[in-house]
Design a protein around this motif. Structure first.
Motif, PDB file in Angstrom:
ATOM      1  N   LYS A  33     -12.502   6.460 -16.036  1.00 57.41           N
ATOM      2  CA  LYS A  33     -12.133   5.047 -15.864  1.00 57.41           C
ATOM      3  C   LYS A  33     -10.641   4.949 -16.191  1.00 57.41           C
ATOM      4  O   LYS A  33     -10.241   4.963 -17.349  1.00 57.41           O
ATOM      5  N   ILE A  34      -9.843   4.889 -15.133  1.00 59.03           N
ATOM      6  CA  ILE A  34      -8.387   5.053 -15.252  1.00 59.03           C
ATOM      7  C   ILE A  34      -7.668   3.735 -15.000  1.00 59.03           C
ATOM      8  O   ILE A  34      -7.922   3.043 -14.007  1.00 59.03           O
ATOM      9  N   GLY A  35      -6.756   3.384 -15.915  1.00 62.26           N
ATOM     10  CA  GLY A  35      -5.872   2.241 -15.719  1.00 62.26           C
ATOM     11  C   GLY A  35      -4.511   2.745 -15.258  1.00 62.26           C
ATOM     12  O   GLY A  35      -3.963   3.687 -15.827  1.00 62.26           O
ATOM     13  N   LEU A  36      -3.968   2.132 -14.205  1.00 60.08           N
ATOM     14  CA  LEU A  36      -2.657   2.497 -13.666  1.00 60.08           C
ATOM     15  C   LEU A  36      -1.628   1.470 -14.113  1.00 60.08           C
ATOM     16  O   LEU A  36      -1.779   0.276 -13.843  1.00 60.08           O
ATOM     17  N   ILE A  37      -0.591   1.939 -14.808  1.00 60.54           N
ATOM     18  CA  ILE A  37       0.425   1.052 -15.393  1.00 60.54           C
ATOM     19  C   ILE A  37       1.803   1.411 -14.835  1.00 60.54           C
ATOM     20  O   ILE A  37       2.143   2.592 -14.728  1.00 60.54           O
ATOM     21  N   ALA A  38       2.557   0.379 -14.483  1.00 57.33           N
ATOM     22  CA  ALA A  38       3.950   0.577 -14.043  1.00 57.33           C
ATOM     23  C   ALA A  38       4.611  -0.781 -13.960  1.00 57.33           C
ATOM     24  O   ALA A  38       3.942  -1.813 -13.889  1.00 57.33           O
ATOM     25  N   ALA A  39       5.944  -0.776 -13.959  1.00 58.22           N
ATOM     26  CA  ALA A  39       6.688  -2.026 -13.781  1.00 58.22           C
ATOM     27  C   ALA A  39       6.470  -2.537 -12.369  1.00 58.22           C
ATOM     28  O   ALA A  39       6.208  -1.765 -11.442  1.00 58.22           O
ATOM     29  N   ASN A  40       6.567  -3.869 -12.192  1.00 55.03           N
ATOM     30  CA  ASN A  40       6.487  -4.431 -10.840  1.00 55.03           C
ATOM     31  C   ASN A  40       7.532  -3.776  -9.946  1.00 55.03           C
ATOM     32  O   ASN A  40       8.664  -3.562 -10.365  1.00 55.03           O
ATOM     33  N   GLY A  41       7.133  -3.485  -8.714  1.00 49.74           N
ATOM     34  CA  GLY A  41       8.057  -2.869  -7.771  1.00 49.74           C
ATOM     35  C   GLY A  41       8.106  -1.360  -7.863  1.00 49.74           C
ATOM     36  O   GLY A  41       8.855  -0.711  -7.129  1.00 49.74           O
ATOM     37  N   SER A  42       7.297  -0.765  -8.768  1.00 48.17           N
ATOM     38  CA  SER A  42       7.303   0.693  -8.936  1.00 48.17           C
ATOM     39  C   SER A  42       6.278   1.396  -8.038  1.00 48.17           C
ATOM     40  O   SER A  42       6.209   2.616  -8.025  1.00 48.17           O
ATOM     41  N   GLY A  43       5.453   0.609  -7.335  1.00 48.12           N
ATOM     42  CA  GLY A  43       4.560   1.223  -6.353  1.00 48.12           C
ATOM     43  C   GLY A  43       3.094   1.301  -6.746  1.00 48.12           C
ATOM     44  O   GLY A  43       2.354   2.108  -6.181  1.00 48.12           O
ATOM     45  N   LYS A  44       2.641   0.453  -7.687  1.00 46.33           N
ATOM     46  CA  LYS A  44       1.225   0.508  -8.092  1.00 46.33           C
ATOM     47  C   LYS A  44       0.301   0.182  -6.913  1.00 46.33           C
ATOM     48  O   LYS A  44      -0.593   0.961  -6.580  1.00 46.33           O
ATOM     49  N   THR A  45       0.522  -0.996  -6.305  1.00 49.98           N
ATOM     50  CA  THR A  45      -0.328  -1.407  -5.183  1.00 49.98           C
ATOM     51  C   THR A  45      -0.164  -0.469  -3.997  1.00 49.98           C
ATOM     52  O   THR A  45      -1.133  -0.154  -3.304  1.00 49.98           O
ATOM     53  N   THR A  46       1.064   0.004  -3.773  1.00 50.55           N
ATOM     54  CA  THR A  46       1.299   0.954  -2.682  1.00 50.55           C
ATOM     55  C   THR A  46       0.482   2.223  -2.884  1.00 50.55           C
ATOM     56  O   THR A  46      -0.143   2.734  -1.943  1.00 50.55           O
ATOM     57  N   LEU A  47       0.434   2.728  -4.121  1.00 52.44           N
ATOM     58  CA  LEU A  47      -0.359   3.926  -4.415  1.00 52.44           C
ATOM     59  C   LEU A  47      -1.844   3.674  -4.163  1.00 52.44           C
ATOM     60  O   LEU A  47      -2.533   4.516  -3.573  1.00 52.44           O
ATOM     61  N   LEU A  48      -2.350   2.512  -4.580  1.00 50.49           N
ATOM     62  CA  LEU A  48      -3.754   2.185  -4.322  1.00 50.49           C
ATOM     63  C   LEU A  48      -4.019   2.112  -2.821  1.00 50.49           C
ATOM     64  O   LEU A  48      -5.058   2.591  -2.340  1.00 50.49           O
TER      65      LEU A  48
END
Length: 624
Positions: A33-48
């Protein structure tokens, strides 16, 4: 060792000149169960989106285990507006829905060749009760009208229908993008418990830090275009990240000391350097890069003076407000004091946003009024306040409001310096608004509210779509804010850090003033619920079980005909459930011929519809 279900190898993604991440690698195993953390604009949604197959990537590999079932909750899901809620759930692209569709095709066509295999698959996947599971989960997410058109729902309700869709299909890997947005606190806690209890693999982006802490067993962070993995929950991640940053800072400090020596050496070198010096020159440039590396977080130190605020803030006097049958407030009175920091919590639809709109004069009370102090200068962050000209530059959006912000003690910040505190470096400030991510636009909107230097902040769901770093900055700002605050939020961590007491909206104009933060309130409520439960047990007589009392209450409210129907329905549902059980056992036995299988499966379909229909009628009568 758990089986791997997804492997990411050397993944790189960029948009034009903007590099989001480079050569990142990580894996997801069964039960992670993994949480993905990053600043806005760093590509979180893009990676998903890349993992879900919705977006291309520059290089690398995304490899799933064969036959893995994956479902993805997008940040802004879309459905055909003409579908009903139930139809939308049955239109999902998942294996169980496809299996039910194949079963229906076989039954309607009379083609019996694959019937035995389909029936076995239906049993294996527990598909017979799929519709009931849909309704149960939708109800937990407070979607009760299953026949309402999608086009009539709010954005938040659509997100909840999409979340129900993902949970119902029970995939082996669930990918969730901001699942707690548009959920009230009760729903967030239900989802937290659901994901913890179920043995599914999970990859999610969320800003809800309590949610991360209680659900996740691993945190993956995108930082400086690289990936860092931490085998533990959010608390463990914070501890280990701090160690990593300290190590990096120590390296930078050592590099700077070495740089001074190397710079002196480079200056003393003759123009024609020998080959023996080549490695040292290359080492110099490597050191230069390391020494110049700065971490943005170290430079964040923001305070706000806030304009002068007098002793009189606001008084609510006999305020009543309702919409048709829905009561928001009734004869509500409250005297808000200087420097008060209030949190407003409650389920969706209880009137939290309406209350603050009345305070701000956007909505008018039906009766009563709000008396506002003369020195009060509101700063209002609303859920639907994002209205920018996409063709403007970021810096121009802010300077159009104010060139400087007064921090007190003679200190002032320019608009550019203020933006830097909220993680808009100079190069980003000269970008056009349309280039910003959704979270960056939210952050910019927050800046436009704060730079007006208000002395009374009213924040309606400020945490939605903000990354955790921005939330930390905002929390620091509010901690030192020399003014008044009202905040509506479902982010429990945020509320615990910034408010000193709560107004709890229970619905039907019942508003409770609680002197403490959200966690303290939940602990008190758990104790209070337990106490009331114990009192109820004492009051309840042993000779009259609660169920029979409820039936008696129902019977006294119904007409004679309805009483007879209510009693008859209970017996009918019981008999139908027993027949369903026997039929399911026969169908699964493998002893029936093809004609018998077809006949009994048709009867099973009829039974399920009858049980559903009669249960709904029983519920209608029980609520009279």
């Amino acid at each position: 060792m758990p089986n791997p279900i997804l492997q990411i190898d050397s993944l790189t993604k960029s948009f034009g000149d903007l590099l989001l991440f480079k050569d990142i690698s990580f894996g997801i195993a069964e039960g992670d169960k993994i949480g993905l953390i990053a600043a806005n604009g760093s590509g979180k949604t893009t990676l998903l989106n890349i993992i879900a197959g919705k977006e291309p990537y520059d290089s690398g590999r995304v490899v799933f285990r064969n036959d893995i079932r994956v479902d993805y909750l997008e940040q802004s899901p879309e459905f055909d507006p003409e579908l009903t809620v139930l139809e939308a759930c049955f239109s999902a692209d998942n294996d169980i829905v496809k299996l039910i569709a194949r079963y229906e095709d076989i039954i309607s066509s009379g083609n019996q060749d694959d019937l035995s295999r389909i029936l076995a698959e239906m049993d294996l996947n527990n598909a017979w009760d799929y519709e009931q599971r849909i309704k149960n989960i939708l109800s937990q997410l407070k979607i009760y009208d299953f026949h309402q058109k999608i086009g009539e729902l709010s954005g938040g309700q659509i997100k909840r229908v999409a979340l129900a869709n993902v949970l119902i299909s029970e995939p082996e890997l669930v990918i969730l993008d901001e699942p707690t947005n548009h959920l009230d606190l009760e729903m967030v806690e239900w989802l937290e418990e659901y994901l913890t209890r179920n043995n599914i693999s999970l990859l999610m982006v969320t800003h809800d830090r309590y949610f991360l802490d209680r659900v996740c067993t691993q945190i993956i962070e995108i930082d400086d275009k690289q990936v860092y993995s931490y085998k533990g929950n959010y608390s463990y991640y914070l501890e280990k990240r701090d160690e990593r940053i300290s190590t990096q800072d120590a390296e930078v400090s050592r590099a700077k000391n070495l740089m001074r020596k190397e710079l002196d050496w480079m200056r003393r070198q003759p123009r024609a350097r020998g080959t023996k010096s080549k490695s040292r020159i290359e080492s110099f440039y490597s050191l230069e890069e390391k020494a110049n590396k700065q971490r943005e977080e170290k430079n964040i130190n923001l305070a706000s003076k806030g304009s002068y605020i007098g002793k009189k803030i606001f008084e609510a006097k006999h305020v009543s407000k309702s919409f048709d049958e829905i009561k928001i407030t009734k004869d509500f009175n409250y005297n808000f004091t200087r420097y008060e920091k209030m949190g407003i919590v409650g389920n969706n639809g209880t009137g939290k946003s309406t209350f603050i709109k009345m305070l701000l004069g956007v909505e008018k009370p039906d009766e009563g009024y709000f008396e506002i102090g003369e020195t009060v200068n509101f700063g209002y962050y609303s859920q639907d306040g994002l209205q920018f000209d996409d063709q403007k530059k970021v810096i121009d959006v802010v300077t159009d409001i104010a060139e400087v912000i007064d921090q007190g003690d003679g200190k002032k910040l320019t608009a550019s310096q203020f933006l830097q505190h909220f993680m808009f470096p100079p190069e980003k400030q000269h970008n056009y608004v349309y280039k910003l991510s959704g979270g960056e636009k939210r952050r910019l909107y927050l800046c436009t509210v704060l730079i007006t230097n208000p002395n009374f902040l009213v924040l309606d769901e400020p945490t939605n779509d903000l990354d955790i770093i921005t939330l930390n900055i905002l929390e620091e700002y509010l901690a030192s804010f020399k003014g008044c605050l009202i905040v509506i939020s479902h982010d429990r961590y945020f509320m615990d850090k910034v408010v000193d007491h709560l107004l709890v909206f229970h619905g039907n104009a019942k508003i409770q003033n609680y002197p403490g933060n959200y966690t303290q309130y939940r602990e008190w409520k758990a104790e209070e619920d337990k106490r009331q439960s114990e009192v109820a047990k004492i009051v309840k007589t042993e000779s009259e079980p609660a169920d029979s009392r409820k039936k008696e209450e129902v019977k006294t409210k119904l007409t004679f005909k309805e009483k007879r129907e209510f009693e008859s329905l209970e017996k009918e549902i019981e008999e139908l459930e027993e027949e369903k059980k026997l039929l399911s056992e026969e169908i699964s036995s493998g002893k029936l011929n093809t004609d018998e299988l077809l006949s009994k499966s048709n009867r099973l379909t009829e039974l399920l519809n009858l049980i559903d229909e009669k249960t709904m009628r029983w519920l209608e009568l029980s609520e009279i």
